[in-house]
Structures are given as structure tokens and as C-alpha cells.
Design an enzyme around this catalytic site. Structure first.
Site, mmCIF file in Angstrom:
data_model
loop_
_atom_site.group_PDB
_atom_site.id
_atom_site.type_symbol
_atom_site.label_atom_id
_atom_site.label_comp_id
_atom_site.label_asym_id
_atom_site.label_seq_id
_atom_site.Cartn_x
_atom_site.Cartn_y
_atom_site.Cartn_z
ATOM 1 N N CYS A 45 0.832 -1.212 0.000
ATOM 2 C CA CYS A 45 0.000 0.000 0.000
ATOM 3 C C CYS A 45 0.863 1.257 0.000
ATOM 4 C CB CYS A 45 -0.897 0.043 1.235
ATOM 5 S SG CYS A 45 -1.979 -1.357 1.383
HETATM 6 C C1 BEZ Z 1 0.621 -4.748 1.893
HETATM 7 O O1 BEZ Z 1 0.004 -3.736 1.598
HETATM 8 O O2 BEZ Z 1 1.817 -4.797 1.823
HETATM 9 C C2 BEZ Z 1 -0.120 -5.983 2.310
HETATM 10 C C3 BEZ Z 1 -1.319 -5.867 3.001
HETATM 11 C C4 BEZ Z 1 -1.971 -7.011 3.410
HETATM 12 C C5 BEZ Z 1 -1.442 -8.257 3.106
HETATM 13 C C6 BEZ Z 1 -0.256 -8.363 2.391
HETATM 14 C C7 BEZ Z 1 0.411 -7.211 1.989
#
Ligand code: BEZ
Length: 210
Positions: A45
Site C-alpha cells: 500500500c
Molecule cells: C501490503 O500492503 O503490503 C499488504 C497488506 C496485506 C497483506 C499483504 C500485503
């Protein structure tokens, strides 16, 4: 309720990093991409929010506002903003909804309980100035999205709203387009006097730059 293409995008009021947002009012006459993030302080994100900030001039060119959503609160969002700027080189320059009551996530069906019962999946909605949903994408939490693809679909939607054409596989701005099957050859002669390349009666490619 399942949202489908052509439906009116549900209106809502929610807190965001840019103040309270009444969605339809905030949209005004713009297009929008509304996209969700599983959680604050997550690596994928963080890269996505930096990238959408970097691409702001591209969204502006397309009269498109970006708005993100994460199911954490405003306080976490404010702290996360610093990390995004520090690691991605671009500070958040669009609102991030603080959807800790999951109001918007529920309206847009962004929580898929068999994937995860609390976090949102990576949803993308393109919404047009008439507030209609024009594209829905759903990615798993582990896969960062390709925002060049979102820009490409915006270009396609905005072009096909203006001209009686469709865009072929892997099309990008400037490539040949397909004359809509509903257009007769007689009408096509008036609309596309530059002529077209007829591969099949139903597959007519035209260069709009000519
Ligand atoms: C991420 O945004 O890195 C992420 C969020 C939830 C699960 C796996 C990765």
C-alpha cells in the site's frame, strides 16, 4: 448489494486526510478513481500511494480525482503519510478516507470475508462525471496494482464516450481503434473519411490521427 457497471456509485460522507468528504459533492464534474487498501503501514500500500501521488499530473490531464480508502483511523493515516513521503519520494496529494467504521467498505463491498474478514481487498472503481460506475477491479492484498493500466482504461472510456469506437487488446493512446460494430459501413464513411483497414466485416481498424 453488489455493485455493477452502470450503477450509480453510492454516495457517502466520511472523514479523510483532506477533511470530511461528501462523495458526490466532492466528485463535482470530475471522473474519479476510488481505491481501497487493506491496512495502514503495509508495504504494498505504501508503494501504491506514492505512485498515485506521483501520477497526479496524469490524472489531472484526464479530469480525474483520486481517492484512497483504508480501514484505519485518521490518526494512523496522518502518521503513515510521513512514511509514504519518506520512502516513495512523493507526499500524499489526494484524500485518503479513514474508514475505520467500514461504512464505505461495506457500501462498495470491499471486504471479502473468505479472503480476510476485516481487511479490505484492493478494489478499484472508476466513476464518471454522471456518478456511474464504469470499471470495477479487485486485486488480492499481496499484489500491488498497475496504475498505468488504470490510466489506460480511463483513456479508453473517455475516448469511447466521444467516438463510436472500441479499443483493442493492449491498446494505448494513439494506437488504431475498432469501429463500433453498430456502425454501418455507410455511416463509417461519414465518421471516418480517412478510411479503415477491414480485417473482417466486424473488425475494422481506424487511425484517428489521420
Ligand atoms: C501490503 O500492503 O503490503 C499488504 C497488506 C496485506 C497483506 C499483504 C500485503
Amino acid at each position: 448489494m453488489t455493485l455493477r457497471l452502470g450503477d450509480t456509485a453510492p454516495d457517502f460522507t466520511q472523514r479523510s486526510t483532506a477533511g470530511d468528504i461528501s462523495f458526490h459533492q466532492w466528485l463535482g464534474d470530475s471522473w474519479a478513481i476510488l481505491f481501497s487498501h487493506p491496512k495502514d503501514f503495509t508495504p504494498v500500500c505504501t508503494t501504491e500511494l506514492g505512485e498515485v501521488s506521483r501520477l497526479k499530473p496524469e490524472f489531472d490531464k484526464r479530469n480525474t480525482k483520486a481517492i484512497g480508502l483504508s480501514v484505519d483511523g485518521l490518526e494512523e493515516h496522518e502518521r503513515w503519510k510521513g512514511d509514504i513521503e519518506e520512502t516513495q519520494g512523493y507526499g500524499l496529494n489526494f484524500p485518503l478516507l479513514a474508514d475505520d467504521d467500514r461504512k464505505v467498505a461495506s457500501l462498495y463491498d470491499m471486504i471479502h470475508p473468505n479472503a480476510n474478514d476485516t481487511l479490505t481487498v484492493r478494489s478499484v472503481f472508476i466513476i464518471d462525471p454522471n456518478k456511474k460506475v464504469r470499471l470495477i477491479l479487485t486485486y488480492p492484498a499481496s499484489a500491488g496494482r498497475n496504475f498505468q493500466e488504470i490510466l489506460r482504461v480511463l483513456d479508453s472510456l473517455q475516448l469511447t464516450d466521444k467516438e463510436k469506437v472500441a479499443t483493442p487488446v493492449n491498446w494505448k493512446e494513439g494506437d488504431k481503434v475498432i469501429i463500433a460494430p453498430s456502425v454501418s459501413n455507410e455511416d463509417a464513411e461519414k465518421l471516418f473519411p480517412q478510411g479503415w483497414d477491414e480485417k473482417k466485416p466486424y473488425l475494422r481498424l481506424v487511425d484517428l490521427k489521420k
